[in-house]
Design a protein around this motif. Structure first.
Motif, mmCIF file in Angstrom:
data_model
loop_
_atom_site.group_PDB
_atom_site.id
_atom_site.type_symbol
_atom_site.label_atom_id
_atom_site.label_comp_id
_atom_site.label_asym_id
_atom_site.label_seq_id
_atom_site.Cartn_x
_atom_site.Cartn_y
_atom_site.Cartn_z
ATOM 1 N N TYR A 199 0.831 -1.206 0.000
ATOM 2 C CA TYR A 199 0.000 0.000 0.000
ATOM 3 C C TYR A 199 0.865 1.255 0.000
ATOM 4 O O TYR A 199 0.597 2.219 -0.742
ATOM 5 N N ASN A 257 2.647 1.982 -3.343
ATOM 6 C CA ASN A 257 1.726 2.363 -4.421
ATOM 7 C C ASN A 257 1.001 3.678 -4.143
ATOM 8 O O ASN A 257 0.217 4.135 -4.968
ATOM 9 N N SER A 258 1.269 4.283 -2.974
ATOM 10 C CA SER A 258 0.633 5.554 -2.629
ATOM 11 C C SER A 258 1.683 6.652 -2.550
ATOM 12 O O SER A 258 2.785 6.421 -2.043
ATOM 13 N N LEU A 265 1.639 8.764 2.894
ATOM 14 C CA LEU A 265 1.135 7.875 3.934
ATOM 15 C C LEU A 265 0.630 8.734 5.089
ATOM 16 O O LEU A 265 1.361 9.570 5.619
ATOM 17 N N ARG A 322 5.772 11.682 3.250
ATOM 18 C CA ARG A 322 6.084 11.553 1.821
ATOM 19 C C ARG A 322 7.578 11.284 1.643
ATOM 20 O O ARG A 322 8.382 11.644 2.504
#
Length: 218
Positions: A138, A141-142, A145, A153
């Motif tokens: 997750y 792919n982001s 957070l 970041r």
């Protein structure tokens, strides 16, 4: 009065000469100390540079290694007739150097198998591994957070992920990891020491690569 003045003047000149001598000696000792400090500092910088160069060279070799092509067959890796006790310390060192390089991919695969067995055999570790895998998937792919009102970041996100992973692994599987690392290290070292065909196979591989390069150039 003239004699007394002359004697006083001579005493003052002697004191000035002594002061100049002491000052020159102190300056010389300080200069020598500074020079020694600079020499030691340069030596430390040279050692740091050498260590950094060695680490970079190791990373380059690992990144350039063809992992799939260097996975040795089981017949070359684990046949019983290929093991013997080294007769000399020099032979032991030679086997370690050659086998660790030649069978590196096999050792990595073997270590991963041992780690997988250790994780599967403990349901708690398996749950932690699945949760960490989902978290990393997750997060990667982001673009950011979020933890409550905190937004992470880039490097900050990776730093928090690494620290969180290390903390969870240490708390839930610290003893198991130390045990598995010790087991893998022991198995690898024993195999590298007692496998007698590795040096010959490595030399043959280097020779074959040289022959192929020669034939290609011709």
């Amino acid at each position: 009065m003239t004699a007394a003045a002359s004697e006083l003047e001579q005493q003052q000149q002697q004191k000035q000469q002594q002061q100049q001598t002491e000052t020159g000696g102190a300056t010389g000792s300080h200069g020598a100390t500074d020079e020694g400090f600079m020499t030691n500092h340069r030596d430390d910088d040279a050692e740091d540079t050498n260590v950094g160069a060695q680490v970079q060279q190791m990373v380059d070799q690992l990144s350039q290694r063809k992992w799939k092509e260097t996975l040795r067959p089981i017949t070359a890796f684990a046949m019983p007739n290929q093991f013997s006790r080294p007769r000399t310390a020099k032979e032991t060192t030679s086997r370690l150097e050659m086998n660790l390089s030649y069978f590196l991919t096999n050792y990595l695969v073997l270590s991963l198998i041992i780690f997988s067995i250790a994780i599967i055999s403990r349901p708690g570790l398996l749950i932690v591994a699945v949760c960490l895998t989902m978290l990393w998937t997750y997060a990667l792919n982001s673009p950011e957070l979020r933890i409550g009102q905190i937004v992470l970041r880039g490097k900050n996100k990776m730093f928090v992920l690494v620290m969180l992973t290390a903390a969870l692994v240490f708390v839930t599987a610290g003893s198991t990891i130390f045990m598995v690392v010790g087991l893998c290290s022991t198995v690898v070292m024993l195999h590298a020491i007692f496998h007698r065909s590795g040096p010959a196979l490595a030399s043959a591989a280097v020779h074959n690569e040289g022959v192929e390069m020669t034939s290609d150039s011709v």
